[in-house]
Enzyme design. Structure first.
Site, short mmCIF file in Angstrom:
data_model
loop_
_atom_site.label_atom_id
_atom_site.label_comp_id
_atom_site.label_asym_id
_atom_site.label_seq_id
_atom_site.Cartn_x
_atom_site.Cartn_y
_atom_site.Cartn_z
N CYS A 144 11.40 -37.48 -33.65
CA CYS A 144 10.31 -36.91 -35.30
C CYS A 144 8.59 -37.58 -35.49
CB CYS A 144 11.52 -37.16 -36.31
SG CYS A 144 10.39 -37.01 -37.46
N CYS A 146 4.91 -32.59 -34.29
CA CYS A 146 5.78 -32.61 -35.49
C CYS A 146 6.85 -31.72 -34.34
CB CYS A 146 5.87 -31.42 -36.57
SG CYS A 146 7.06 -31.17 -37.27
#
Ligand code: DGL
Length: 282
Positions: A83, A197
């Site tokens: 992440c 992302c």
């Protein structure tokens, strides 16, 4: 007298792969290809999804508490933060706090700077990731010869989760979210987009379809898998390689959780065991 041996039984490395939701599966996919015999525990912190909208301090506190419980209970060999939002905000703190090696995921700005011929490239990430000093520092350090456009998208991670549920996506919304990453300046235009992302690589085919023009989309997942392999080799884990005896598992912390309609997608990734974890969510 019986001779004592000090040989350890072969042990498959245990790897925790962590994200706010299922975007980290794009990293898990590469990890599994590089280290197929490891035992994976995928943690989706669905209770706090999306991280992109959380306050920085709140996220650091949450991650410290969660990894405290997780490391004590699971005793992993390595933790992969799949992440960008969590990595750019909390990687340094996690490394300071725990002895287990942490590998982060951050936008591939150095790669994009090397690959861009027009010297115009963009970073597409959550609003939080583009606002972090960590990201700004990567731009200053590795892309001073380029013009870099940082685009924070509020909706792309959610669209990627919809995609995994097999829902039809709103292509106009997708176009609206990626359009600011396409920049024209004189005769030059954006030729690379660093995907900042882990959810976004899931949408690449659709992005290509709605994009104003073709560009290269740069996903750091394979590099993260190589780095994990290197860290495990350095800590000698690779010498103990054996086929993991336990099936890979996905634990989620709450919120909307993981819908039934995700099961086909997850099974294709070898994740049949999907459970809500009360302790981590609590
Ligand atoms: N997958 C996460 C990342 O790489 C973000 C999604 C979210 O906002 O939680 O940044």
């Amino acid at each position: 007298m019986t001779a004592q041996t000090n040989l350890k039984a072969p042990k498959a490395p245990k790897i925790i792969v962590f994200d706010s939701g299922l975007g980290g599966l794009t990293v898990y996919r590469e990890l599994r290809a590089a280290l197929p015999d490891a035992h994976y525990l995928y943690i989706a912190d669905t209770d706090a999804f999306p991280y992109g909208n959380l306050h920085k301090d709140e996220l650091v506190t949450r991650l410290l508490a969660l990894f405290d419980r997780l490391i004590e209970r699971e005793n992993p060999d390595v933790c992969v933060i799949a992440c960008n939002t969590a990595s750019t905000i909390a990687l340094a703190t996690l490394r300071e706090h725990f002895d287990v090696p942490f590998i982060g995921t951050v936008p591939a700005i150095k790669v994009a700077a090397g690959q861009s011929s027009s010297k115009l490239f963009s970073v597409l990430a959550t609003p939080s990731t583009v606002a972090q000093d960590y990201t700004q520092d990567l731009v200053e350090r590795y892309a001073s010869s380029c013009e870099v456009t940082l685009v924070g998208s509020r909706d792309l991670a959610g669209l990627a989760e919809q995609f995994m549920r097999g829902e039809k996506l709103d292509e106009d919304l997708l176009h609206h979210e990626i359009a600011p990453a396409f920049v024209e300046k004189g005769d030059e235009r954006t030729d690379c987009i660093a995907l900042g992302c882990t959810h976004y690589p899931l949408l690449v085919d659709l992005m290509r379809k709605v994009a104003p023009w073709p560009v290269a989309y740069i996903d750091p997942a394979a590099a993260i898998a190589r780095q994990t392999n290197k860290v495990l080799s350095q800590s000698n884990m690779q010498k103990h390689v054996a086929i993991a005896s336990t099936a890979n598992q996905l634990l989620y912390t709450g919120g909307d959780g993981i819908g039934e309609n995700m099961s086909t997608f997850l099974q294709a990734m070898g994740l049949n065991d999907v459970t809500q974890d009360e302790i981590l969510g609590g």
